[in-house]
Design a protein around this motif. Structure first.
Motif, PDB file in Angstrom:
ATOM      1  N   ASN A 172     -17.693   2.273 -15.538  1.00  0.00           N
ATOM      2  CA  ASN A 172     -16.491   2.303 -14.697  1.00  0.00           C
ATOM      3  C   ASN A 172     -16.492   1.205 -13.635  1.00  0.00           C
ATOM      4  O   ASN A 172     -15.461   0.946 -13.022  1.00  0.00           O
ATOM      5  CB  ASN A 172     -16.310   3.675 -14.044  1.00  0.00           C
TER       6      ASN A 172
ATOM      7  N   ASN B  32     -13.881  -1.069 -14.641  1.00  0.00           N
ATOM      8  CA  ASN B  32     -12.552  -0.493 -14.807  1.00  0.00           C
ATOM      9  C   ASN B  32     -11.626  -0.959 -13.684  1.00  0.00           C
ATOM     10  O   ASN B  32     -11.690  -0.460 -12.567  1.00  0.00           O
ATOM     11  CB  ASN B  32     -12.643   1.038 -14.820  1.00  0.00           C
TER      12      ASN B  32
ATOM     13  N   ASN C  90     -10.901  -0.125 -18.291  1.00  0.00           N
ATOM     14  CA  ASN C  90     -11.996   0.212 -19.209  1.00  0.00           C
ATOM     15  C   ASN C  90     -11.921   1.710 -19.480  1.00  0.00           C
ATOM     16  O   ASN C  90     -12.001   2.519 -18.555  1.00  0.00           O
ATOM     17  CB  ASN C  90     -13.346  -0.164 -18.576  1.00  0.00           C
TER      18      ASN C  90
ATOM     19  N   ALA D 289      -7.857   6.473 -17.647  1.00  0.00           N
ATOM     20  CA  ALA D 289      -8.608   5.258 -17.305  1.00  0.00           C
ATOM     21  C   ALA D 289      -7.927   4.515 -16.158  1.00  0.00           C
ATOM     22  O   ALA D 289      -8.590   4.026 -15.240  1.00  0.00           O
ATOM     23  CB  ALA D 289      -8.726   4.357 -18.532  1.00  0.00           C
TER      24      ALA D 289
ATOM     25  N   THR E  29      -9.464   3.645 -12.153  1.00  0.00           N
ATOM     26  CA  THR E  29      -9.696   2.259 -11.709  1.00  0.00           C
ATOM     27  C   THR E  29     -10.089   2.245 -10.232  1.00  0.00           C
ATOM     28  O   THR E  29      -9.524   2.966  -9.414  1.00  0.00           O
ATOM     29  CB  THR E  29      -8.440   1.392 -11.911  1.00  0.00           C
TER      30      THR E  29
END
Length: 457
Positions: free
Chosen positions: A155, A158, A164, A191, A195
């Protein structure tokens, strides 16, 4: 009718790692309800850590080190991981709070995480221990915000410009809802919500607002400007989450063969309790059906359960870290090093032609009556303090433990050894055991622990 003695052993194996040697003195006389009350009476939650200290570094700092500096840094980190592994294992062996230890071990496998950063591993373990018998929602959120899990599931990468999906996918598939209860669109929207979830080099959770997607998302039928915590709370609102977790707990603590009616009742109660873990486990461990014959002695011990159980029955003053790491590797279950994000396998997956032979020889090897003829394969990622392969091979034939046999024999001298150590004795070859052990308590214990029946709990 199941005897109280068998019920008590069953409870100690499922709500812990089996009887301690001292437990055998009164295990036949105590009421199972009183035993349960003593199990849940322990409240303390200790911290498991390591003593080796190094100066923490960002990944960018590590990448600037030369080869020798990087090697030194990783050796120290491996030493930290070895200490953490050893201390976690020995806490399972020695702690009176067996219920906590078993639940911590279960969640350690459920929230499978494999990274080499020892402080992050320690922090995740502490999060698990503090919430192991509390509220599943609190546990889920705390684990999801841990630097270990955020790192393991990528993450850190991300960002709103390039989401991601790895973290969001695994949270739903393996930690909460289970496959079939969400869509690919739900993964993408989750997802986006995660973030910016990140951490600093000291392991403190931070939200990087600059890379968080502030736009509206649609997730599991709801719409809003969700962040990661919102996503987890929406997941917890779904009854499928309660059923997924309850099913995994039932298969682990009761029987891999599911009784659907019981599962439905347990999961509904778990959901209605707002995910009270201790309440769910109490309902299981105090029910009459938990002690039915079909649920006793039907579970193949994992390598950790097998080793911890032996050491609880056969006390020793010292367990060397390198030896312990070697046996974990040989048997296929190294703490803090699951094979993948799904965690370790269960049931018959633990048994194959090579591991079964080693598992059955383990009591003989550890007691010094048989040599260890197998060595652990080198693995740079999980070497974790295990000395190099040459030294491992050199020590292979002396990798045993100094058990306190005098105390063991004094405690179990007047006991039926097979009845004390086994959950299932119907198929036990008692004549062969008697042939090799005679009336010798030590030999009898080793022979009984070397049977297929001892692999079950």
């Amino acid at each position: 009718m199941t005897s109280s003695f068998l019920k008590n052993k069953h409870l100690l194996w499922r709500a812990g790692f089996g009887p301690n040697l001292s437990d055998y003195k009164n295990l036949e006389n105590i009421k199972t309800s009183d035993l349960w009350n003593s199990i849940i009476a322990h409240k303390e939650i200790n911290t498991i850590s390591f003593t080796t200290q190094i100066q923490e570094k960002e990944f960018s700092e590590i990448s600037k080190l030369d080869a020798e500096q990087r090697k030194t840094f990783q050796q120290l980190r491996n030493k930290q991981n070895t200490e953490l592994n050893h201390n976690f294992f020995m806490t399972m062996v020695q702690s009176e709070n067996q219920f906590l230890e078993k639940m911590a071990f279960f969640w350690h496998g459920h929230f499978a995480c494999k990274i080499l950063n020892a402080p992050f591993n320690q922090q995740l373990l502490q999060v698990i221990r503090e919430n192991a018998l509390g509220n599943f929602g609190d546990l889920l959120i705390a684990v999801s915000k841990s630097p270990a899990m955020l790192s393991f599931l990528n993450n850190q990468q991300n960002k709103k410009a390039h989401p991601n999906e790895n973290f969001a996918r695994e949270v739903m598939e393996l930690f909460t809802l289970g496959t079939g209860n969400y869509t690919e669109t739900d993964i993408k929207e989750a997802a986006r919500s995660f973030t910016g979830w990140s951490y600093d080099k000291d392991g403190a959770f931070i939200e990087r607002k600059g890379i968080h997607d502030e736009n509206s998302k649609k997730f599991l039928g709801k719409e809003g400007n969700f962040d990661g915590t919102d996503i987890l709370n929406i997941i917890l609102e779904k009854k499928e989450t309660a059923k997924f977790i309850t099913k995994k707990i039932y298969k682990y603590f009761v029987n891999e063969k599911i009784d659907e009616r019981r599962l439905e009742n347990l999961s509904n109660n778990f959901y209605n309790s707002k995910y009270d873990i201790k309440k769910l486990m109490t309902e299981i461990f105090t029910s009459n059906w938990f002690f039915e014959d079909e649920n006793i002695g039907n579970k193949i011990k994992s390598p950790i359960e097998l080793m911890v159980g032996i050491l609880r029955t056969l006390p020793t003053s010292e367990v060397k870290m390198q030896s312990l790491m070697m046996y974990q590797k040989l048997l296929g279950q190294t703490l803090f090093y699951p094979p993948n994000v799904a965690g370790w396998p269960t049931g018959k997956s633990w048994i194959d032609s090579s591991t079964l032979l080693l598992r059955m020889k383990l009591p003989q090897i550890w007691s010094g009556s048989r040599a260890l003829e197998t060595t652990a394969k080198a693995d740079d990622d999980v070497e974790m303090g295990l000395e190099n392969a040459k030294k491992t091979k050199k020590n292979a034939n002396t990798a045993n433990f100094n058990f306190d046999w005098q105390l063991v024999q004094t405690t179990l001298a007047d006991k039926n050894i097979s009845e004390s150590l086994l959950q299932k004795t119907k198929s036990l070859d008692k004549e062969t055991i008697k042939k090799y052990a005679g009336e010798d308590v030590k030999k009898t214990i080793i022979e009984v622990m070397s049977t297929p029946e001892y692999q079950l709990c």
